[in-house]
Scaffold this motif. Structure first.
Motif, short mmCIF file in Angstrom:
data_model
loop_
_atom_site.label_atom_id
_atom_site.label_comp_id
_atom_site.label_asym_id
_atom_site.label_seq_id
_atom_site.Cartn_x
_atom_site.Cartn_y
_atom_site.Cartn_z
N ASP A 35 0.86 -1.19 0.00
CA ASP A 35 0.00 0.00 0.00
C ASP A 35 0.89 1.24 0.00
O ASP A 35 1.90 1.30 0.70
N THR A 98 -12.20 3.58 -1.38
CA THR A 98 -11.83 4.71 -2.23
C THR A 98 -11.42 4.26 -3.63
O THR A 98 -11.51 5.03 -4.58
N HIS A 103 -10.37 -5.18 -3.35
CA HIS A 103 -9.07 -5.46 -2.78
C HIS A 103 -9.19 -5.83 -1.31
O HIS A 103 -10.06 -5.32 -0.60
P1 5GP Z 1 -9.75 1.48 0.21
O1 5GP Z 1 -9.92 2.69 1.07
O2 5GP Z 1 -10.38 1.64 -1.16
O3 5GP Z 1 -10.16 0.20 0.89
O4 5GP Z 1 -8.20 1.32 0.03
C1 5GP Z 1 -7.48 1.87 -1.01
C2 5GP Z 1 -6.03 1.77 -0.63
O5 5GP Z 1 -5.26 1.92 -1.80
C3 5GP Z 1 -5.57 2.84 0.36
O6 5GP Z 1 -5.02 2.21 1.51
C4 5GP Z 1 -4.51 3.63 -0.42
O7 5GP Z 1 -3.42 4.02 0.36
C5 5GP Z 1 -4.11 2.65 -1.52
N1 5GP Z 1 -3.70 3.26 -2.77
C6 5GP Z 1 -4.36 4.24 -3.46
N2 5GP Z 1 -3.73 4.52 -4.60
C7 5GP Z 1 -2.64 3.71 -4.65
C8 5GP Z 1 -1.60 3.54 -5.62
O8 5GP Z 1 -1.54 4.19 -6.67
N3 5GP Z 1 -0.65 2.61 -5.33
C9 5GP Z 1 -0.69 1.86 -4.19
N4 5GP Z 1 0.30 0.98 -4.01
N5 5GP Z 1 -1.67 1.99 -3.27
C10 5GP Z 1 -2.62 2.90 -3.50
#
Ligand code: 5GP
Length: 116
Positions: A35, A98, A103
């Protein structure tokens, strides 16, 4: 064109190697990478290569995808020799999601507090 757009989340771009990521695991069905904004010492994201925007939109046709995703978590835990970990899936805006490509978050590397 609009359909293509909806498939082009950052995670789809990571699958296509269009944007970089620290990839730590890959199999036929899943990809895992660090992440970018870790919430624990170890914070890995595991994604299916096939696009599904969120868990709540899964149908019976996605049962194998969901099983493969959870089994990839198992393999990654072994590969990284994790002693324990927490797996989180955020579903939908109100669930804190987000990026709209399913995932699983693996959090590890420290003592995680239990639920009270
Ligand atoms: P969500 O809030 O959708 O469950 O988690 C999305 C996750 O993706 C967040 O923890 C954020 O830090 C991670 N993330 C967002 N954009 C990127 C990216 O471009 N690369 C990586 N490696 N992680 C990302």
């Amino acid at each position: 064109r609009s359909i293509q757009y909806s498939f082009s989340t950052v995670f789809d771009k990571i699958i296509k190697r269009q944007i970089p990521a620290k990839i730590i695991y890959e199999d036929k069905h899943c990809l895992a990478f660090e992440d970018i904004n870790p919430k624990a010492k170890i914070h890995v994201l595991v994604i299916p290569k096939e696009h599904l925007d969120r868990l709540s939109n899964a149908t019976e046709q996605h049962i194998n995808l969901l099983g493969n995703l959870m089994y990839a978590v198992n393999r990654i835990g072994k590969q990284l020799q994790l002693e324990g970990y927490r797996v989180i899936i955020n579903d939908g805006q109100k669930g804190g999601q987000t990026v709209f490509h399913l995932h699983a978050h693996i959090l590890s590397g420290e003592n995680l507090p239990g639920f009270e």
